[in-house]
Design a protein around this motif. Structure first.
Motif, PDB file in Angstrom:
ATOM      1  N   GLU A 131       0.831  -1.207   0.000  1.00  0.00           N
ATOM      2  CA  GLU A 131       0.000   0.000   0.000  1.00  0.00           C
ATOM      3  C   GLU A 131       0.863   1.254   0.000  1.00  0.00           C
ATOM      4  O   GLU A 131       0.579   2.211  -0.728  1.00  0.00           O
ATOM      5  CB  GLU A 131      -0.934   0.003   1.220  1.00  0.00           C
ATOM      6  N   LEU A 132       1.916   1.262   0.800  1.00  0.00           N
ATOM      7  CA  LEU A 132       2.819   2.409   0.832  1.00  0.00           C
ATOM      8  C   LEU A 132       3.477   2.602  -0.525  1.00  0.00           C
ATOM      9  O   LEU A 132       3.586   3.720  -1.028  1.00  0.00           O
ATOM     10  CB  LEU A 132       3.874   2.243   1.928  1.00  0.00           C
ATOM     11  N   GLN A 133       3.882   1.499  -1.142  1.00  0.00           N
ATOM     12  CA  GLN A 133       4.512   1.578  -2.455  1.00  0.00           C
ATOM     13  C   GLN A 133       3.552   2.176  -3.489  1.00  0.00           C
ATOM     14  O   GLN A 133       3.948   3.005  -4.300  1.00  0.00           O
ATOM     15  CB  GLN A 133       4.978   0.195  -2.905  1.00  0.00           C
ATOM     16  N   VAL A 134       2.289   1.784  -3.446  1.00  0.00           N
ATOM     17  CA  VAL A 134       1.296   2.311  -4.386  1.00  0.00           C
ATOM     18  C   VAL A 134       1.153   3.821  -4.221  1.00  0.00           C
ATOM     19  O   VAL A 134       1.162   4.567  -5.196  1.00  0.00           O
ATOM     20  CB  VAL A 134      -0.068   1.593  -4.193  1.00  0.00           C
ATOM     21  N   VAL A 135       1.027   4.288  -2.973  1.00  0.00           N
ATOM     22  CA  VAL A 135       0.854   5.721  -2.733  1.00  0.00           C
ATOM     23  C   VAL A 135       2.104   6.492  -3.154  1.00  0.00           C
ATOM     24  O   VAL A 135       2.009   7.530  -3.818  1.00  0.00           O
ATOM     25  CB  VAL A 135       0.489   6.007  -1.259  1.00  0.00           C
ATOM     26  N   LEU A 136       3.288   5.990  -2.812  1.00  0.00           N
ATOM     27  CA  LEU A 136       4.533   6.656  -3.218  1.00  0.00           C
ATOM     28  C   LEU A 136       4.624   6.719  -4.742  1.00  0.00           C
ATOM     29  O   LEU A 136       5.052   7.723  -5.309  1.00  0.00           O
ATOM     30  CB  LEU A 136       5.745   5.948  -2.625  1.00  0.00           C
ATOM     31  N   GLY A 137       4.196   5.638  -5.398  1.00  0.00           N
ATOM     32  CA  GLY A 137       4.193   5.619  -6.861  1.00  0.00           C
ATOM     33  C   GLY A 137       3.239   6.641  -7.446  1.00  0.00           C
ATOM     34  O   GLY A 137       3.559   7.329  -8.413  1.00  0.00           O
ATOM     35  N   LYS A 138       2.040   6.748  -6.852  1.00  0.00           N
ATOM     36  CA  LYS A 138       1.067   7.737  -7.323  1.00  0.00           C
ATOM     37  C   LYS A 138       1.616   9.146  -7.213  1.00  0.00           C
ATOM     38  O   LYS A 138       1.304  10.016  -8.029  1.00  0.00           O
ATOM     39  CB  LYS A 138      -0.231   7.648  -6.516  1.00  0.00           C
TER      40      LYS A 138
END
Length: 182
Positions: A131-138
């Protein structure tokens, strides 16, 4: 959420829009400005603001953004320089977010919970590395490119060592981050 005046005026006030410490508020605003400034030219255009809001899941009408920011852009510039962004922030804060310092404490936990929910995409009460990776990617942040880096970020605040961040760990991370930088 549409960024129109009538829509924003009906949202509940967010006293945490500004932080108590001016230097922390300035640092936070600079980070937001830099995040919006995708091409690194020290200027954010309406298009860059719209793209950043869209990546965060917030719909914004480009014409309304243009209308809202036009008077803050210096003649000859294509977008807002940092100083213009600060003035726009102050104007929006006074107009839409009704900052009242003594109410900030009462809203602090609620605001933290709202921030936590941005990362907790599946709503299970935990922030996983994915989830953290997804938000950082966004957000277009390079820190999210490798899952190993993201797992280290999680591990740095995961006090019960379950491989994910719960709300209490998130609150402590936010508290200690503010304490360390003040």
């Amino acid at each position: 959420m549409v960024m129109g005046q009538h829509k924003l005026a009906h949202t509940s006030p967010s006293p945490s829009f500004r932080l108590r410490c001016p230097s922390l508020n300035s640092l936070r605003l600079r980070r937001i400005f830099d995040m919006f400034d995708k091409n690194g030219d020290s200027m954010i255009t309406v298009t860059e603001i719209s793209q950043a809001l869209s990546l965060l899941g917030l719909e914004a009408d480009v014409a309304e953004l243009e209308s809202m920011t036009r008077s803050y852009i210096k003649p000859g510039n294509e977008g807002l320089v940092y100083e213009d962004f600060v003035v726009l922030h102050e104007s929006l804060g006074d107009t839409y977010f009704g900052f009242v310092e003594n109410e900030e404490e009462a809203q602090h936990e609620s605001d933290l919970w709202e921030a936590f929910k941005v990362f907790d995409e599946d709503g299970d009460g935990y922030i996983s590395a994915k989830e953290l990776q997804v938000v950082l990617g966004k957000l277009g942040l390079a820190e999210g490119n490798l899952i190993d880096n993201v797992q280290k970020m999680i591990g740095s605040v995961d006090t019960n060592h379950d491989g994910r961040v719960d709300f209490c760990e998130f609150k402590e991370m936010m508290r200690t981050t503010v304490v360390r930088t003040s």
